[in-house]
Scaffold this motif. Structure first.
Motif, PDB file in Angstrom:
ATOM      1  N   THR A 117      31.996  26.246  36.716  1.00  0.00           N
ATOM      2  CA  THR A 117      33.374  25.765  36.035  1.00  0.00           C
ATOM      3  C   THR A 117      33.821  26.678  35.194  1.00  0.00           C
ATOM      4  O   THR A 117      35.255  26.950  34.846  1.00  0.00           O
ATOM      5  N   THR A 118      32.910  27.213  34.269  1.00  0.00           N
ATOM      6  CA  THR A 118      33.072  28.063  33.333  1.00  0.00           C
ATOM      7  C   THR A 118      33.719  29.396  33.585  1.00  0.00           C
ATOM      8  O   THR A 118      34.812  29.614  33.020  1.00  0.00           O
ATOM      9  N   TYR A 119      33.226  29.772  34.735  1.00  0.00           N
ATOM     10  CA  TYR A 119      33.874  31.233  35.103  1.00  0.00           C
ATOM     11  C   TYR A 119      35.262  31.045  35.859  1.00  0.00           C
ATOM     12  O   TYR A 119      36.232  31.947  35.577  1.00  0.00           O
ATOM     13  N   ILE A 120      35.515  29.922  36.599  1.00  0.00           N
ATOM     14  CA  ILE A 120      36.694  29.560  37.130  1.00  0.00           C
ATOM     15  C   ILE A 120      37.851  29.657  35.868  1.00  0.00           C
ATOM     16  O   ILE A 120      38.836  30.109  36.383  1.00  0.00           O
ATOM     17  N   ILE A 121      37.574  28.755  34.775  1.00  0.00           N
ATOM     18  CA  ILE A 121      38.284  28.780  34.025  1.00  0.00           C
ATOM     19  C   ILE A 121      38.572  29.808  33.193  1.00  0.00           C
ATOM     20  O   ILE A 121      39.857  30.347  32.757  1.00  0.00           O
ATOM     21  N   THR A 122      37.771  30.369  32.532  1.00  0.00           N
ATOM     22  CA  THR A 122      37.706  31.596  31.800  1.00  0.00           C
ATOM     23  C   THR A 122      38.428  32.976  32.725  1.00  0.00           C
ATOM     24  O   THR A 122      39.108  33.642  32.137  1.00  0.00           O
ATOM     25  N   ILE A 123      38.084  33.054  33.889  1.00  0.00           N
ATOM     26  CA  ILE A 123      38.596  34.133  34.697  1.00  0.00           C
ATOM     27  C   ILE A 123      39.869  33.757  34.896  1.00  0.00           C
ATOM     28  O   ILE A 123      40.917  34.766  34.758  1.00  0.00           O
ATOM     29  N   ALA A 124      40.527  32.626  35.069  1.00  0.00           N
ATOM     30  CA  ALA A 124      41.866  32.339  35.215  1.00  0.00           C
ATOM     31  C   ALA A 124      42.673  32.578  34.077  1.00  0.00           C
ATOM     32  O   ALA A 124      43.850  33.010  34.157  1.00  0.00           O
ATOM     33  N   ALA A 125      41.911  32.247  32.854  1.00  0.00           N
ATOM     34  CA  ALA A 125      43.040  32.622  31.792  1.00  0.00           C
ATOM     35  C   ALA A 125      42.717  34.065  31.219  1.00  0.00           C
ATOM     36  O   ALA A 125      44.036  34.371  30.711  1.00  0.00           O
ATOM     37  N   LEU A 126      41.505  34.757  31.547  1.00  0.00           N
ATOM     38  CA  LEU A 126      41.546  36.118  30.852  1.00  0.00           C
ATOM     39  C   LEU A 126      42.139  37.174  31.876  1.00  0.00           C
ATOM     40  O   LEU A 126      42.168  38.359  31.431  1.00  0.00           O
ATOM     41  N   LEU A 127      41.587  37.068  33.129  1.00  0.00           N
ATOM     42  CA  LEU A 127      41.700  37.963  34.270  1.00  0.00           C
ATOM     43  C   LEU A 127      43.250  38.734  34.217  1.00  0.00           C
ATOM     44  O   LEU A 127      43.174  39.877  34.292  1.00  0.00           O
TER      45      LEU A 127
END
Length: 433
Positions: A117-127
């Motif tokens: 979940t952490t990777y999904i949210i942070t990647i969506a926001a930052l990538l």
């Protein structure tokens, strides 16, 4: 048959089966100790051993169940959305601020204890920012993974829960002295982000962002229909109150999580249908974690009830020079780096940690100190190809796993060392018994 040899064979069989994916950890934790218990000639008492092990882990299982539900629901309500949007608006255009923001954002989102979940949210926001500015995505994956490894030491995180379960310890008591080391690890990561940022500034300069609101729109909870923006202040106060009471120790952690979850559900989703929908949305994650904890009760119950742990520890003690015995805590911290990389957390914490704890006890080292020391290798563990969320991260970021491992190994090991040194200074685990 020699109990020590039988114990080592049981652990080796367990490790081999789950590492080669011939058996899932959940099934292996139940079947393997049962078979070896019968071989040990103690089939008549296996039922009592299993029940005793499950009883000892029940509070941890309850705590994990409601902790995962609570923080998942807080994410669903959109509690972290304004923080994400504000962060993106603040950092856009400056590579250094983007990199520092990556650490801060990941630390906040990691509170739910679920790496995927952490990777999904942070990647969506930052990538989108990294792509638009042409920034090195290896920096992004490095900072996200190592930060997640540090934050994964929370009581509801998998490693701490496993260590507490394996040695029958209270997760909150195990966790609190680790906080100084975690803070030091995060501070190191912020410094690493600054170093990366300086390199990117020289390469890219300061880039302006257009249509930043489009990027910010990506940083929202995964269930838009579940957001409760009007209740954000209440939910924020509820989280602060929970964390305050956790540190204060007014009630057992499992009880605090149950109460916080109930309040969150009543206030945010008063309808029965809504409550069922939210629970169902996270049931898979909850079941996979909690079922593992109760299955571990069978493994630890039989391992201890048959006398295997005691026999194995005596053998391990025989291989440790007496001069090094009192240093079992830092030795365990050092061993946790390679062992948690090459074997899974399940194999390390349920298979090896009880042996190390028993060995340390012979030299006066408390099991609590061994358990805390065993957690120091978690930032390196997440680089292991045995970790499913690793593949998710590199896939979302669009980079090669081997490149990520080579780039991140040294920073991850450095964070482990920093946390270990601070842990010894703060007496989270003693340098010498």
């Amino acid at each position: 048959m020699n109990l020590a040899l039988l114990g080592f064979l049981m652990v080796a069989t367990f490790m081999t089966l789950i590492m080669t994916k011939k058996m899932t950890p959940l099934v292996a934790l139940i079947v393997i100790p049962s078979v070896f218990g019968v071989i040990a000639g103690q089939s008549a008492g296996l039922g009592d051993m299993m029940i005793e092990g499950i009883k000892n882990l029940a509070p941890t299982g309850v705590m994990l169940l409601f902790a995962i539900l609570f923080f998942s629901i807080m994410t669903d309500t959109g509690l972290f959305d304004p923080l994400v949007v504000r962060l993106i608006r603040i950092v856009h255009g400056d590579p250094m601020l983007i990199l520092i923001g990556s650490v801060v954002l990941c630390a906040l989102v990691s509170l739910d204890g679920d790496g995927s979940t952490t990777y999904i949210i942070t990647i969506a926001a930052l990538l989108p920012l990294y792509k638009r500015f042409g920034m090195n995505r290896l920096y992004l994956c490095c900072l996200l993974m190592v930060t997640s490894g540090v934050m994964n030491l929370t009581p509801w995180g998998g490693p701490t829960a496993r260590a507490a379960s394996a040695l029958k310890l209270d997760p909150a008591t195990l966790f609190l002295p680790l906080i100084p080391g975690m803070i030091a690890g995060l501070a190191f990561l912020v410094g690493l982000a600054v170093w990366f940022g300086r390199k990117e500034r020289r390469r890219l300069g300061h880039v302006s962002v257009q249509q930043s609101h489009d990027i910010a729109d990506l940083a929202v909870s995964q269930y838009p229909q579940a957001r409760r923006p009007r209740l954000i202040w209440f939910n924020g106060a509820l989280v602060v109150a929970l964390l305050t009471l956790l540190v204060w120790g007014l009630l057992p952690l499992s009880v605090l999580m149950m109460i916080a979850f109930a309040i969150a559900m009543i206030v945010n989703y008063p309808g029965v249908a809504e409550q069922k929908e939210r629970i169902a949305a996270h049931a898979g994650n909850v079941l996979s974690v909690v079922s593992l904890i109760f299955a571990a009760g069978i493994f630890t119950g039989i391992l201890g009830g048959t006398g295997m742990v005691e026999a194995m520890s005596k053998e391990v003690v025989g291989f440790i020079p007496p001069a090094l015995g009192p240093y079992m805590a830092p030795i365990t911290a050092l061993l946790s780096l390679p062992f948690t990389f090459f074997i899974s957390n399940d194999a390390f914490y349920f298979g090896m940690l009880p042996i190390l704890a028993e060995a340390g006890a012979h030299y006066g080292v408390e099991p609590m100190a061994i358990a805390r020391a065993s957690l120091m290798g978690q930032p390196v563990h997440l680089l292991s190809p045995l970790v499913p969320s690793t593949y998710l991260l590199v896939s979302l970021a669009g980079i090669d796993l081997a490149d990520h491992q080579r780039f991140t190994l040294l920073p991850a090991a450095a964070v482990c060392i920093v946390m270990t040194l601070v842990g010894m200074i703060a007496l989270a685990f003693p340098f010498v018994a």
